[in-house]
Scaffold this active site. Sequence first.
Site, PDB file in Angstrom:
ATOM      1  N   ARG A   1       0.827  -1.315  -0.080  1.00 49.05           N
ATOM      2  CA  ARG A   1      -0.020  -0.174   0.118  1.00 49.05           C
ATOM      3  C   ARG A   1       0.841   1.181  -0.110  1.00 49.05           C
ATOM      4  NH1 ARG A   1      -5.422  -0.030   1.704  1.00 49.05           N
ATOM      5  NH2 ARG A   1      -5.465   2.130   2.556  1.00 49.05           N
TER       6      ARG A   1
ATOM      7  N   HIS B   1      12.807  -2.546  -3.570  1.00 50.97           N
ATOM      8  CA  HIS B   1      11.978  -2.621  -4.878  1.00 50.97           C
ATOM      9  C   HIS B   1      12.845  -3.583  -5.620  1.00 50.97           C
ATOM     10  CE1 HIS B   1       9.281  -1.398  -7.984  1.00 50.97           C
ATOM     11  NE2 HIS B   1      10.245  -1.297  -8.667  1.00 50.97           N
TER      12      HIS B   1
HETATM   13  C1  GRF Z   1      10.256  -8.348  -2.914  1.00 50.49           C
HETATM   14  O1  GRF Z   1      10.670  -8.743  -4.223  1.00 50.49           O
HETATM   15  C2  GRF Z   1      10.554  -6.887  -2.743  1.00 50.49           C
HETATM   16  O2  GRF Z   1      11.536  -6.296  -3.202  1.00 50.49           O
HETATM   17  C3  GRF Z   1       9.243  -6.369  -3.251  1.00 50.49           C
HETATM   18  O3  GRF Z   1       8.131  -7.201  -2.850  1.00 50.49           O
HETATM   19  C4  GRF Z   1       8.711  -8.494  -2.627  1.00 50.49           C
HETATM   20  C5  GRF Z   1       8.307  -9.124  -1.231  1.00 50.49           C
HETATM   21  O4  GRF Z   1       8.833 -10.384  -0.995  1.00 50.49           O
HETATM   22  N1  GRF Z   1       8.866  -4.936  -2.515  1.00 50.49           N
HETATM   23  P1  GRF Z   1       8.864 -10.876   0.177  1.00 50.49           P
HETATM   24  O5  GRF Z   1       7.313 -10.710   0.794  1.00 50.49           O
HETATM   25  O6  GRF Z   1       9.850 -10.333   1.124  1.00 50.49           O
HETATM   26  O7  GRF Z   1       8.984 -12.479   0.183  1.00 50.49           O
END
Ligand code: GRF
Length: 195
Positions: free
Chosen positions: A93, A111
Amino acid sequence: MTPRVAILLSGRGSNMVALVEATRTGVLAGCCEITGVVSNVPAAPGLARARDLGVSTLALDSRGKGRPAFDAELVAALEPWAPDWLVLAGYMRILGPPVIRRWPGRIVNIHPADTRRHQGLHGYAWAWAQRLPETRITVHRVDEGLDTGPILAQRTVDLRGARDLAEVERRGLLVEHAFYAEVLRDLFIAQQNQP
Ligand code: GRF
């Protein structure tokens, strides 16, 4: 004082697990204290994983709530933990002014792509669709936009020879898990050394 950190997530929680482990036995040991994990999705697997790790958790269902109302609820719910930093780990969010202003410059996100080239969901699918030879994991400060905040650090993931999207994601997450903890360590140390 050791910085107090709350982790926000909406899903799987693999980055959260990596960060908790890094505070216990890895590069974040002694650098910060994880006060708890909060999710806007009560059924998020990451919440169960946090509980299994013995970390305090909080579920705040964001469904059907407008951003101002949910943001106010989120700030109020976090206050008892008195976090100095919010660390987003798959938090799905956008955070509005009440949250950003409460922790100005102290909200960080990871990201799975270069935020200057790709924002929003599905960063690995985006890289795979273009058969990029590499992608750049980005850790950035969070502002009120979608993946628009100032970049703190980036790390390249070699995607050459990847056979499918699952392999792209596997390679990327391996980098994310180590990289996020390293960037946060440097950030917390730099912050503590400020006069
Ligand atoms: C990761 O790829 C992160 O970079 C992005 O969302 C994903 C989350 O993965 N913001 P997790 O829930 O930490 O396994």
